[in-house]
Design a protein around this motif. Structure first.
Motif, PDB file in Angstrom:
ATOM      1  N   PRO A  17       1.169   9.129   8.290  1.00  0.00           N
ATOM      2  CA  PRO A  17       0.335   8.545   7.232  1.00  0.00           C
ATOM      3  C   PRO A  17       0.703   8.996   5.828  1.00  0.00           C
ATOM      4  O   PRO A  17       0.351   8.324   4.855  1.00  0.00           O
ATOM      5  CB  PRO A  17      -1.085   8.997   7.607  1.00  0.00           C
ATOM      6  CG  PRO A  17      -0.898  10.190   8.487  1.00  0.00           C
ATOM      7  CD  PRO A  17       0.386   9.964   9.221  1.00  0.00           C
ATOM      8  N   THR A  18       1.397  10.125   5.681  1.00  0.00           N
ATOM      9  CA  THR A  18       1.757  10.615   4.346  1.00  0.00           C
ATOM     10  C   THR A  18       3.111  10.092   3.871  1.00  0.00           C
ATOM     11  O   THR A  18       3.526  10.375   2.748  1.00  0.00           O
ATOM     12  CB  THR A  18       1.797  12.153   4.331  1.00  0.00           C
ATOM     13  OG1 THR A  18       2.758  12.611   5.292  1.00  0.00           O
ATOM     14  CG2 THR A  18       0.427  12.740   4.670  1.00  0.00           C
ATOM     15  N   ALA A  19       3.805   9.321   4.715  1.00  0.00           N
ATOM     16  CA  ALA A  19       5.147   8.853   4.354  1.00  0.00           C
ATOM     17  C   ALA A  19       5.083   7.891   3.167  1.00  0.00           C
ATOM     18  O   ALA A  19       4.141   7.110   3.021  1.00  0.00           O
ATOM     19  CB  ALA A  19       5.803   8.159   5.541  1.00  0.00           C
ATOM     20  N   THR A  20       6.110   7.931   2.333  1.00  0.00           N
ATOM     21  CA  THR A  20       6.247   6.986   1.233  1.00  0.00           C
ATOM     22  C   THR A  20       7.352   5.992   1.587  1.00  0.00           C
ATOM     23  O   THR A  20       8.080   6.194   2.565  1.00  0.00           O
ATOM     24  CB  THR A  20       6.604   7.707  -0.081  1.00  0.00           C
ATOM     25  OG1 THR A  20       7.992   8.081  -0.070  1.00  0.00           O
ATOM     26  CG2 THR A  20       5.728   8.942  -0.291  1.00  0.00           C
ATOM     27  N   PRO A  21       7.536   4.936   0.810  1.00  0.00           N
ATOM     28  CA  PRO A  21       8.596   3.960   1.122  1.00  0.00           C
ATOM     29  C   PRO A  21       9.993   4.573   1.113  1.00  0.00           C
ATOM     30  O   PRO A  21      10.902   4.042   1.752  1.00  0.00           O
ATOM     31  CB  PRO A  21       8.461   2.916   0.009  1.00  0.00           C
ATOM     32  CG  PRO A  21       7.105   3.106  -0.566  1.00  0.00           C
ATOM     33  CD  PRO A  21       6.740   4.526  -0.354  1.00  0.00           C
ATOM     34  N   PHE A  22      10.149   5.686   0.408  1.00  0.00           N
ATOM     35  CA  PHE A  22      11.467   6.309   0.308  1.00  0.00           C
ATOM     36  C   PHE A  22      11.884   7.007   1.605  1.00  0.00           C
ATOM     37  O   PHE A  22      13.014   7.471   1.722  1.00  0.00           O
ATOM     38  CB  PHE A  22      11.486   7.321  -0.846  1.00  0.00           C
ATOM     39  CG  PHE A  22      11.284   6.687  -2.192  1.00  0.00           C
ATOM     40  CD1 PHE A  22      12.306   5.993  -2.809  1.00  0.00           C
ATOM     41  CD2 PHE A  22      10.048   6.775  -2.835  1.00  0.00           C
ATOM     42  CE1 PHE A  22      12.114   5.396  -4.050  1.00  0.00           C
ATOM     43  CE2 PHE A  22       9.854   6.192  -4.078  1.00  0.00           C
ATOM     44  CZ  PHE A  22      10.888   5.492  -4.691  1.00  0.00           C
ATOM     45  N   GLN A  23      10.965   7.094   2.565  1.00  0.00           N
ATOM     46  CA  GLN A  23      11.320   7.651   3.879  1.00  0.00           C
ATOM     47  C   GLN A  23      11.653   6.558   4.894  1.00  0.00           C
ATOM     48  O   GLN A  23      11.895   6.861   6.065  1.00  0.00           O
ATOM     49  CB  GLN A  23      10.183   8.523   4.423  1.00  0.00           C
ATOM     50  CG  GLN A  23      10.127   9.926   3.845  1.00  0.00           C
ATOM     51  CD  GLN A  23       9.633   9.935   2.414  1.00  0.00           C
ATOM     52  OE1 GLN A  23       8.481   9.587   2.146  1.00  0.00           O
ATOM     53  NE2 GLN A  23      10.496  10.320   1.482  1.00  0.00           N
TER      54      GLN A  23
END
Length: 392
Positions: A43-49
């Motif tokens: 849930p903490t992932a951003t699009p850059f991951q």
């Protein structure tokens, strides 16, 4: 393919966790489906991951033999990943994939199994580090990497990194109400100007991405000409990466590419990167003609971003890194990214040496800005000179 063991198996309920180290780019390419399931489970992932962003970056910027991705699996399911590469600057470092053009870096952990995955990922990274210092830059507060650091069996340091401007996701009119009365009135007048001109928004399909990215980068160069454009944004490798990553991310719903048209002609284009909780305006280009016609491009773009983020039910609207004055007019919340330095206890001297180098560079830059008010102008001139070289 090479997939070498990086840690001993650990128990996770009735199943074992296996920790491996991926050094083969072909294996990394083949992880897309599993990787994206893990992305959705973190849930903490951003699009850059996303796999699209990181794998595309590797194709454009990666160095042969340097890939180091720690993977945690539960049975055959990917439940944790730390996407890194080995560099020498001149110290050996493990740094996140994504480099300077990536605003947020992190590790991925499936929330359902976090209690077991995070310690396993930390042990795998500890083993993979060997004689290197792990340098995790641009970690957003609340990221999964914070838990990784808490389980690190060695030495570590926490430093401040870049500042980011963020807004709560509200209807655009409510964002305007956060401004001082005079500023809000000016902003409403700017919106009326945009509407009176009849500027139209066109969502770009996957197949239209290559042509629109070319237009965006051309407009970006024009808008910053003579004002210090970032040279990397004009290099072919950046164009290739942005086109490839955006196309895949638009297909998956992890990005939105928009054209703004005036009288049927594209006068601006904007890339927005998306995750479950965050909408981030990554890069835009705007025709200088808009300035001549008194169009406030930032107002136009922020209105667009706010409307879409609110419709998607996202939590955060981010203008990403940088504390440019135009962002502060909107009264954003300033969120400071973190930089984690980690090493084995036996490599404390290396960590201290790297920390001193990092701190020394930051002090030098701060002193230069304070002592030379014209430093920004000189930097702009240097960037323009470098940009001329990038265009050739």
């Amino acid at each position: 393919m090479r997939e070498s063991s990086a840690a001993a198996p650990a128990r996770a309920g009735a199943r074992e966790l296996s920790v491996t180290l991926c050094r083969d780019p072909r294996q990394f390419a083949g992880l897309e489906e599993q990787w994206n399931r893990l992305l959705r489970a973190c849930p903490t992932a951003t699009p850059f991951q996303s796999h699209a962003w990181l794998h595309s970056w590797w194709l454009s910027y990666g160095k042969e033999g340097r890939l180091r991705i720690v993977l945690v699996r539960r049975g055959g399911e990917l439940v944790g990943a730390a996407p890194l590469m080995l560099v020498h600057r001149p110290l050996p470092l493990l740094v996140p994939l994504g480099g300077e053009i990536t605003d947020y870096c992190d590790v991925l952990v499936a929330a359902e199994y976090a209690d077991a995955v995070v310690p396993a990922l930390a042990r795998g990274l500890h083993r993979a580090a060997r004689g290197a210092v792990v340098d995790l830059r641009e970690v957003r507060p609340g990221a999964a990497a914070e838990d990784l650091v808490r389980h690190w069996e060695g030495v570590h340091r926490t430093l401040a990194d870049s500042s980011c401007a963020e807004f709560p996701v509200l209807p655009f009119d409510d964002l305007v109400k956060r401004m001082p009365t005079a500023g809000a009135q000016r902003t409403r007048a700017k919106v009326r100007k945009i509407e009176a001109l009849g500027i139209e928004e066109h969502p770009v399909s996957e197949h239209e991405v290559p042509a629109t990215v070319r237009t965006l980068l051309d407009l970006h160069e024009k808008q910053w000409r003579g004002r210090g454009v970032t040279p990397e944004h004009l290099r072919p490798r950046f164009a290739e990466h942005l086109t490839r990553a955006t196309r895949r991310m638009v297909r998956a719903g992890d990005a939105r590419l928009t054209e703004f048209r005036l009288d049927g002609r594209v006068v601006a284009a904007n890339v927005t990167l998306l995750s479950a909780g965050l909408s981030g305006g990554y890069l835009y280009g705007a025709d200088p003609e808009l300035r001549a016609r008194k169009v406030d491009v930032v107002t136009m773009l922020l209105r667009h971003e706010a409307q879409h983020a609110h419709a998607r039910g996202q939590e955060v609207l981010s203008l990403l890194r940088g504390s440019e004055p135009y962002k502060n007019h909107w009264r954003p919340e300033t969120v400071v990214n973190q930089r984690f330095l980690l090493a084995r206890s036996s490599h404390l001297p290396l960590l201290r040496l790297h920390e001193s180098q990092v701190s020394g560079r930051e002090r030098a830059v701060g002193a230069l800005r304070e002592a030379l008010p014209a430093a920004r102008d000189w930097r702009a001139r240097i960037n323009d000179w470098r940009a001329d070289g990038a265009r050739r």
